[in-house]
Write an enzyme that holds these catalytic residues in place. Structure first.
Site, PDB file in Angstrom:
ATOM      1  N   ARG A  11       0.847  -1.188   0.000  1.00  0.00           N
ATOM      2  CA  ARG A  11       0.000   0.000   0.000  1.00  0.00           C
ATOM      3  C   ARG A  11       0.884   1.239   0.000  1.00  0.00           C
ATOM      4  NH1 ARG A  11      -3.332  -0.314   5.138  1.00  0.00           N
ATOM      5  NH2 ARG A  11      -4.046   1.715   4.394  1.00  0.00           N
ATOM      6  N   SER A  13       0.600   4.053   1.871  1.00  0.00           N
ATOM      7  CA  SER A  13       0.725   4.843   3.087  1.00  0.00           C
ATOM      8  C   SER A  13       2.153   4.778   3.623  1.00  0.00           C
ATOM      9  CB  SER A  13      -0.244   4.340   4.155  1.00  0.00           C
ATOM     10  OG  SER A  13       0.187   3.091   4.668  1.00  0.00           O
ATOM     11  N   LYS A  81      -3.546  -8.092  10.656  1.00  0.00           N
ATOM     12  CA  LYS A  81      -4.863  -7.835  11.243  1.00  0.00           C
ATOM     13  C   LYS A  81      -5.883  -7.364  10.210  1.00  0.00           C
ATOM     14  CE  LYS A  81      -4.020  -3.048  12.806  1.00  0.00           C
ATOM     15  NZ  LYS A  81      -5.077  -2.397  12.004  1.00  0.00           N
ATOM     16  N   ASP A  82      -5.404  -6.862   9.048  1.00  0.00           N
ATOM     17  CA  ASP A  82      -6.314  -6.400   7.998  1.00  0.00           C
ATOM     18  C   ASP A  82      -6.614  -7.480   6.960  1.00  0.00           C
ATOM     19  OD1 ASP A  82      -6.351  -3.826   9.093  1.00  0.00           O
ATOM     20  OD2 ASP A  82      -4.562  -3.232   7.984  1.00  0.00           O
ATOM     21  N   THR A 125     -11.351   6.818  16.932  1.00  0.00           N
ATOM     22  CA  THR A 125     -11.100   5.467  16.439  1.00  0.00           C
ATOM     23  C   THR A 125     -12.252   5.058  15.534  1.00  0.00           C
ATOM     24  OG1 THR A 125     -10.774   3.131  16.977  1.00  0.00           O
ATOM     25  CG2 THR A 125     -12.155   4.413  18.488  1.00  0.00           C
ATOM     26  N   ARG A 129     -14.232  -2.690  17.587  1.00  0.00           N
ATOM     27  CA  ARG A 129     -13.649  -3.320  18.770  1.00  0.00           C
ATOM     28  C   ARG A 129     -13.117  -2.263  19.734  1.00  0.00           C
ATOM     29  NH1 ARG A 129      -8.162  -3.320  20.197  1.00  0.00           N
ATOM     30  NH2 ARG A 129      -7.651  -3.496  17.999  1.00  0.00           N
ATOM     31  N   ARG A 130     -12.366  -1.302  19.228  1.00  0.00           N
ATOM     32  CA  ARG A 130     -11.822  -0.265  20.096  1.00  0.00           C
ATOM     33  C   ARG A 130     -12.924   0.616  20.676  1.00  0.00           C
ATOM     34  NH1 ARG A 130      -6.881   1.042  15.916  1.00  0.00           N
ATOM     35  NH2 ARG A 130      -5.336  -0.391  16.815  1.00  0.00           N
ATOM     36  N   ARG A 147     -10.499   8.144  10.325  1.00  0.00           N
ATOM     37  CA  ARG A 147      -9.718   7.521   9.254  1.00  0.00           C
ATOM     38  C   ARG A 147      -8.503   8.392   8.997  1.00  0.00           C
ATOM     39  NH1 ARG A 147     -12.037   4.419   5.456  1.00  0.00           N
ATOM     40  NH2 ARG A 147      -9.865   3.913   5.018  1.00  0.00           N
ATOM     41  N   GLY A 148      -7.646   7.930   8.105  1.00  0.00           N
ATOM     42  CA  GLY A 148      -6.475   8.716   7.756  1.00  0.00           C
ATOM     43  C   GLY A 148      -5.195   8.090   8.271  1.00  0.00           C
ATOM     44  N   ASN A 149      -4.045   8.654   7.845  1.00  0.00           N
ATOM     45  CA  ASN A 149      -2.770   8.095   8.249  1.00  0.00           C
ATOM     46  C   ASN A 149      -2.445   8.463   9.696  1.00  0.00           C
ATOM     47  OD1 ASN A 149      -1.667  10.744   8.262  1.00  0.00           O
ATOM     48  ND2 ASN A 149      -1.151  10.599   6.093  1.00  0.00           N
ATOM     49  N   ARG A 153      -3.932  11.564  12.284  1.00  0.00           N
ATOM     50  CA  ARG A 153      -4.648  11.231  13.515  1.00  0.00           C
ATOM     51  C   ARG A 153      -3.988  11.900  14.720  1.00  0.00           C
ATOM     52  NH1 ARG A 153      -6.815   5.025  12.880  1.00  0.00           N
ATOM     53  NH2 ARG A 153      -7.062   5.034  10.628  1.00  0.00           N
ATOM     54  N   CYS A 244     -13.167  -8.728   9.661  1.00  0.00           N
ATOM     55  CA  CYS A 244     -12.049  -8.093  10.356  1.00  0.00           C
ATOM     56  C   CYS A 244     -12.499  -6.932  11.235  1.00  0.00           C
ATOM     57  CB  CYS A 244     -11.016  -7.587   9.348  1.00  0.00           C
ATOM     58  SG  CYS A 244     -10.300  -8.870   8.305  1.00  0.00           S
TER      59      CYS A 244
END
Length: 341
Positions: A11, A13, A81-82, A125, A129-130, A147-149, A153, A244
């Site tokens: 990706r 990012s 995790k993704d 977030t 889950r969080r 969202r975002g990098n 954040r 996920c």
């Protein structure tokens, strides 16, 4: 190996390229070949809707996998995790390097712990889950979809727009420089705040018919203890038949021949949760199930999840243990808390 650069799809990012770069360096050392990064744009990078709305299942992986199958690159690096639990035909996860810190962290301006933040404080977030875990830790807080990098954040906390954000510790550690700056970090312990299946781990994927020398080089990057643990975690997720972005957590740790698995399924907002904390042997024999901690208030997990597992194959045993944990969560009513994938 034959000459010529290996093409590693990643990706775009900063975090994805940083972690892909680390794998590339390790692969260059074991293969003797240059590795070049091939940036690929995924749906998760372009669609700014909440992950819970667009469905987290595969939004970061599909475009990369399509590029690999088209021959545009030789291998991929994913945040495990993704990654959906089902691997497409023709592909194989050839390496799972040693896992980094699996914990989440809360980042604030002044270091106030989450449980002490005042009522109405805003926590950024986009993870269901969080969000659920924030409400367990401090029901007075307000979560804001994010969202975002990583840099963007953190900037929203530094500017005062948000009071805190929840991030993966591994992501912060893999970024170059000092992304935190003057902000403060609270590490959230895995006993009270277990994280997403596979969090902190990377998956290196290639085609099943990849050259033998490439597969051998990737095998040298594989960490067995990490693969065993994340196999169990992902088996919990697969057994719950949810994506996920499900409001669930699973973390496994290997100690000798024993595997401890802690898994929790959360209700979205009211603090209700169902969990299991269990230690089972990868080899046939003694199975010890531990009493649940306060955070696992519905759990007590005794059972024989590994009794029939083949001790000669620890990966198969880990998968069976994870599946058993999922089955027991469902028996306790976890299905009522989960969206169906």
């Amino acid at each position: 190996m034959t000459a010529g650069a290996l093409r590693l799809g990643t990706r775009r990012s900063a975090l994805a390229q940083a972690q892909s770069g680390q794998v590339a360096q390790a692969l260059e050392q074991v293969s003797g070949r240059r590795v070049e990064l091939v940036p690929i744009t995924s749906e998760g990078d372009t669609n700014r809707a909440s992950l819970s709305e667009i469905g987290g299942q595969g939004v970061f992986a599909t475009a990369l996998r399509d590029a690999l199958l088209r021959g545009e690159c030789d291998l991929l690096v994913h945040s495990l995790k993704d990654l959906p639990t089902t691997v497409p035909d023709g592909l194989v996860i050839a390496a799972i390097p040693a896992r980094a810190d699996a914990r989440d962290v809360a980042v604030t301006r002044d270091g106030t712990p989450l449980h002490e933040l005042k009522a109405g404080s805003t926590i950024g977030t986009g993870s269901p889950r969080r969000i659920a875990q924030v409400h367990v830790r401090n029901p007075r807080l307000r979560t804001v979809d994010l969202r975002g990098n990583v840099d963007s954040r953190l900037q929203r906390v530094a500017s005062g727009e948000l009071d805190a954000v929840i991030l993966a510790a591994a992501g912060l550690s893999r970024l170059e420089g000092d992304p935190i700056g003057a902000l403060k970090v609270e590490s959230l312990g895995l006993a009270e705040w277990p994280t997403a299946p596979g969090q902190g781990a990377l998956a290196v994927e290639t085609t099943a018919d990849a050259p033998v020398d490439l597969l051998a080089a990737l095998a040298a990057l594989d960490d067995e203890a990490t693969r065993i643990a994340v196999t169990a975690e992902r088996a919990v997720l697969a057994g719950l038949d949810s994506g996920c972005q499900a409001p669930m957590a699973a973390h496994a740790e290997l100690s000798g021949a024993d595997l401890r698995v802690r898994a929790v399924v959360y209700a979205p907002h009211d603090g209700w949760r169902i969990g299991i904390d269990v230690t089972e042997a990868l080899r046939p024999g003694t199975v010890e199930a531990e009493g649940s901690a306060e955070e696992y208030i519905q759990a007590n997990g005794r059972g024989n999840g590994a009794d029939s597992a083949d001790g000669a194959d620890p990966i198969a045993a880990a998968r069976e243990i994870g599946s058993s944990v999922a089955h027991r969560l469902l028996e306790r009513g976890a299905a009522d808390l989960l969206p169906r994938s």
